[in-house]
Design a protein around this motif. Structure first.
Motif, PDB file in Angstrom:
ATOM      1  N   VAL A  95     -11.560 -27.188 -30.807  1.00 58.01           N
ATOM      2  CA  VAL A  95     -10.304 -27.237 -31.254  1.00 58.01           C
ATOM      3  C   VAL A  95     -10.001 -26.020 -31.041  1.00 58.01           C
ATOM      4  O   VAL A  95     -10.237 -24.551 -31.007  1.00 58.01           O
ATOM      5  N   ILE A  96      -8.110 -26.317 -30.149  1.00 55.09           N
ATOM      6  CA  ILE A  96      -7.166 -25.164 -29.836  1.00 55.09           C
ATOM      7  C   ILE A  96      -5.997 -25.567 -31.148  1.00 55.09           C
ATOM      8  O   ILE A  96      -5.183 -26.225 -30.502  1.00 55.09           O
ATOM      9  N   PRO A  97      -5.488 -23.941 -30.693  1.00 54.44           N
ATOM     10  CA  PRO A  97      -6.587 -22.384 -31.063  1.00 54.44           C
ATOM     11  C   PRO A  97      -7.501 -22.674 -31.758  1.00 54.44           C
ATOM     12  O   PRO A  97      -7.520 -23.851 -32.375  1.00 54.44           O
ATOM     13  N   SER A  98      -8.637 -21.860 -31.532  1.00 53.77           N
ATOM     14  CA  SER A  98      -9.955 -21.671 -32.952  1.00 53.77           C
ATOM     15  C   SER A  98      -9.169 -21.558 -34.151  1.00 53.77           C
ATOM     16  O   SER A  98      -8.400 -20.994 -34.562  1.00 53.77           O
ATOM     17  N   PRO A  99     -10.423 -22.601 -35.072  1.00 56.21           N
ATOM     18  CA  PRO A  99      -9.296 -22.761 -36.378  1.00 56.21           C
ATOM     19  C   PRO A  99     -10.134 -21.253 -37.350  1.00 56.21           C
ATOM     20  O   PRO A  99     -10.587 -20.402 -37.163  1.00 56.21           O
TER      21      PRO A  99
END
Length: 218
Positions: free
Chosen positions: A165-169
């Motif tokens: 997941v980009i960026p971190s959720p």
């Protein structure tokens, strides 16, 4: 010009349509930025605007006659919200959960574009169909899984086949999508990190062991 071209390229990818039709849509849409907790639309507003979320998460919330707010659902990048009709009042408010970037268009103008560019309608219907499947999946999870299980399942869905997941959720947004609380989401994420099932920093979250995470979905 560069921003418009980038907008058209983004629309072409989201809608899986030709660049020409995407350019026509891009010319009709306006880029909007909303600060955290800001409202895209209030409950009771005329339901004339439609948004395509590019960055961030929005939540739908309905106010009761007593003024109590209830969160209905959440939508993120690549999803559509609003534009249900031309004259009816919107039965819910749309609020940014964190900073949000979205493309906005009047529903009447969009209708005219769809007559000229039918492939846009195909792309939009594909997105709506996917959103409906996601909503039904979440409803099923609500009655069959624990709060932790729903959170883990939503994390897997968000990561997709890349397990990244980009960026971190944003934990609060992820918990909302899983129909649970931010506190539950924080506990779930911390437990996954302690066991080495995920790794995360400010730039991304990576699922290290997909099998172990799948086993926790109960």
């Amino acid at each position: 010009m560069a921003e418009r071209d980038q907008r058209a390229d983004t629309l072409s990818k989201f809608l899986e349509c030709s660049l020409d039709s995407a350019i026509a849509l891009a010319n009709a849409m306006h880029m909007r930025r909303y600060s955290s907790r800001g409202f895209l639309s209030q409950q009771g507003d005329a339901d004339r605007l439609l948004w395509l979320i590019l960055e961030g998460t929005v939540q739908l919330q309905a106010l009761s006659a007593e003024g109590q707010a209830t969160v209905i659902s959440a939508f993120g990048p690549g999803e559509l919200i609003g534009g249900r009709s031309d004259d009816e009042e919107r039965p819910y408010g749309i609020q940014a959960l964190g900073e949000v970037v979205a493309l906005e268009i009047n529903a009447l103008h969009l209708r005219e574009l769809l007559r000229e560019w039918p492939e846009l309608a195909v792309g939009l219907s594909r997105i709506y169909s996917g959103q409906l499947d996601t909503v039904l999946d979440r409803l099923a999870a609500r009655v069959t899984l624990s709060a932790m299980g729903r959170f883990y399942r939503e994390l897997l869905r968000l990561a997709g086949p890349s397990d990244t997941v980009i960026p971190s959720p944003v934990i609060a947004a992820l918990a909302l999508s899983a129909q649970t609380t931010r506190e539950t989401g924080s506990r779930a994420i911390n437990a996954l990190e302690r066991r080495g099932i995920i790794a995360r920093d400010q730039s991304q979250l990576t699922i290290v062991s997909r099998r172990m995470l799948e086993e926790l979905i109960v």
